[in-house]
Design a protein around this motif. Structure first.
Motif, PDB file in Angstrom:
ATOM      1  N   HIS A  66      12.978 130.242  89.599  1.00 51.94           N
ATOM      2  CA  HIS A  66      12.190 129.264  90.288  1.00 51.94           C
ATOM      3  C   HIS A  66      11.462 128.214  89.305  1.00 51.94           C
ATOM      4  CE1 HIS A  66       8.911 132.170  89.651  1.00 51.94           C
ATOM      5  NE2 HIS A  66       8.298 130.943  89.453  1.00 51.94           N
ATOM      6  N   GLU A  67      11.158 127.141  89.923  1.00 53.74           N
ATOM      7  CA  GLU A  67      10.656 126.169  88.796  1.00 53.74           C
ATOM      8  C   GLU A  67       9.500 125.591  89.468  1.00 53.74           C
ATOM      9  OE1 GLU A  67      12.548 122.661  87.311  1.00 53.74           O
ATOM     10  OE2 GLU A  67      13.581 124.257  85.934  1.00 53.74           O
ATOM     11  N   VAL A  68       8.246 125.316  89.162  1.00 47.87           N
ATOM     12  CA  VAL A  68       7.165 124.858  89.940  1.00 47.87           C
ATOM     13  C   VAL A  68       6.554 123.866  89.041  1.00 47.87           C
ATOM     14  CG1 VAL A  68       4.988 125.123  90.880  1.00 47.87           C
ATOM     15  CG2 VAL A  68       6.644 127.007  90.889  1.00 47.87           C
ATOM     16  N   THR A  69       6.382 122.588  89.697  1.00 45.91           N
ATOM     17  CA  THR A  69       5.419 121.510  88.908  1.00 45.91           C
ATOM     18  C   THR A  69       4.261 121.098  89.806  1.00 45.91           C
ATOM     19  OG1 THR A  69       7.639 120.612  88.267  1.00 45.91           O
ATOM     20  CG2 THR A  69       5.387 119.360  87.933  1.00 45.91           C
ATOM     21  N   LEU A  70       3.014 121.147  89.192  1.00 45.17           N
ATOM     22  CA  LEU A  70       1.959 120.998  90.056  1.00 45.17           C
ATOM     23  C   LEU A  70       1.486 119.493  89.513  1.00 45.17           C
ATOM     24  CD1 LEU A  70      -0.035 124.304  89.408  1.00 45.17           C
ATOM     25  CD2 LEU A  70       1.528 123.752  91.342  1.00 45.17           C
ATOM     26  N   TYR A  71       0.963 118.886  90.469  1.00 51.02           N
ATOM     27  CA  TYR A  71       0.427 117.511  90.353  1.00 51.02           C
ATOM     28  C   TYR A  71      -1.104 117.451  90.420  1.00 51.02           C
ATOM     29  CZ  TYR A  71       5.161 116.183  90.145  1.00 51.02           C
ATOM     30  OH  TYR A  71       6.687 116.168  89.686  1.00 51.02           O
ATOM     31  N   GLY A  72      -1.729 116.763  89.825  1.00 53.07           N
ATOM     32  CA  GLY A  72      -3.297 116.509  90.198  1.00 53.07           C
ATOM     33  C   GLY A  72      -3.917 115.812  89.201  1.00 53.07           C
ATOM     34  N   ARG A  73      -5.232 116.017  88.597  1.00 53.37           N
ATOM     35  CA  ARG A  73      -5.957 115.618  87.745  1.00 53.37           C
ATOM     36  C   ARG A  73      -6.077 116.686  86.778  1.00 53.37           C
ATOM     37  NH1 ARG A  73      -8.735 110.468  88.643  1.00 53.37           N
ATOM     38  NH2 ARG A  73      -7.602 109.783  90.615  1.00 53.37           N
ATOM     39  N   GLY A 127      -9.185 124.092  84.174  1.00 54.01           N
ATOM     40  CA  GLY A 127      -9.874 122.979  85.030  1.00 54.01           C
ATOM     41  C   GLY A 127      -8.995 121.925  85.562  1.00 54.01           C
ATOM     42  N   PHE A 128      -7.564 122.397  85.808  1.00 50.77           N
ATOM     43  CA  PHE A 128      -6.607 121.691  86.453  1.00 50.77           C
ATOM     44  C   PHE A 128      -6.803 121.352  88.145  1.00 50.77           C
ATOM     45  CE2 PHE A 128      -4.684 122.797  82.563  1.00 50.77           C
ATOM     46  CZ  PHE A 128      -4.255 121.692  81.785  1.00 50.77           C
TER      47      PHE A 128
END
Lengths: 139, 139
Positions: A124-131, B118-119
DNA sequence: GTAGGTGCAAAGTATTTGCATATAT
DNA sequence: ATATATGCAAATACTTTGCACCTAC
C-alpha cells in the motif's frame, strides 16, 4: 568465480564509479524527502559544475534499476527518493508544496489481506495532505 | 438576476453543450475506474468518430476546472475519473495493470489530526497494490 | 588501452496552443 | 448573427537517444 572484483551476471560489467554518479546518489541520500529532477540537477551542479540533464536522467534510471532509489509520483510530478529507509509514507503540504517523508503509518494491512470484491493486497501507499509544521505555525 | 439562463460570474459565459463534451463526460461517468487519455479518446471515438485528441484534452481541463472530474496520478500515468463518487481509493493490479475503484477505506484520520512532527492532516489518499480478482483467480 | 560514461544536440512522447472552419444558442 | 468549440498542425515541455570526446579501471 566471475573474473571481476564483484560478481555481475555474465556479459554484464559493474557500473563505474564517477563523480557525477556519486554526487547524484549522495544528493538523494541526504535529501529531506523525495526530489524533483530540476531540484536534483541544481543540487548536483553545486558540486559538479558542468553536469548535464541527460546524465541526471541516465543516472536516475541506473540507480532505479539497481534499486537504490525509486520514483514517487505525487500530483503528476515525478520525484525520486533513496530506497531502504524502511516503510514510510509522504506528506504533501497544501500551502508550500513541499513533500516530506513520514515514518508513521496510518494503515495496517498484512500482505495477503483480501479486500471486498476479491482484491488481494500486497502493498500500500499513502499520501497525506495538509499543513506542514512551518505552514501550520504561520497560519 | 444574471441575465443568462444560468448564473456564471460576470464576463464569463456558460460552456456550451456539444456532442463531444457530453460523450467525454459520460465515458468517465460510466467507467469502472479512472481512465488514461488514450483510453478516453478510444471510447469517445466509438460514439463521435472524428474527435480530436486536442478536444479530449481541452474537455478534460474544462471538466476538471468545473470540478466534475479530477486527475489521479498512478505510477507516473495520469488518469481521470468522475468526481462525486464519495470517499474512495484505488487498487492497482500488479499483474494486468488495470486500476479499480475501492469504496473500502483502510484509514481513519479525522481532519485536523496532527502527526508526529507537527503535520496537520486535512486529507489522505491510499493506493493498494496486488492482484485483482481476475488475476488472483488465474494465478 | 579499452569499455563504459559524459555533454551536447537531435529525436521522441505527452500536452498545449493558434488558427480557419463549424456549431450552439 | 455571433461567440464559442472543434480539428488539424505547429509549438512546448519533459525525457530519451546518438555521437564524439573523456575517464575509470
Amino acid at each position: 568465480m566471475c573474473g571481476g572484483r564483484s560478481c555481475y551476471p555474465a556479459e554484464m560489467s559493474a557500473p563505474r564509479s564517477t563523480k557525477q554518479r556519486d554526487v547524484i546518489a549522495r544528493v538523494l541520500d541526504v535529501a529531506e524527502g523525495p526530489l524533483a529532477v530540476p531540484d536534483i540537477l541544481t543540487r548536483t551542479q553545486a558540486q559538479v559544475p558542468g553536469v548535464g540533464l541527460a546524465t541526471v536522467y541516465r543516472t536516475l534510471k541506473l540507480l532505479s534499476d539497481q534499486g537504490s532509489i525509486h520514483p514517487v509520483t505525487l500530483d503528476g510530478e515525478t520525484l525520486y527518493e533513496a530506497s531502504g529507509r524502511g516503510h514510510h509514507h509522504h506528506f504533501s503540504c497544501t500551502a508550500c508544496g513541499r513533500v516530506f517523508t513520514l515514518h508513521a503509518c496510518p494503515v495496517s494491512i498484512p500482505a495477503g489481506t483480501v479486500y471486498p470484491g476479491g482484491f488481494v493486497v500486497e502493498a500500500h501507499e499513502v499520501t497525506l495532505y495538509g499543513r506542514c509544521p512551518d505552514c501550520a505555525a504561520r497560519a
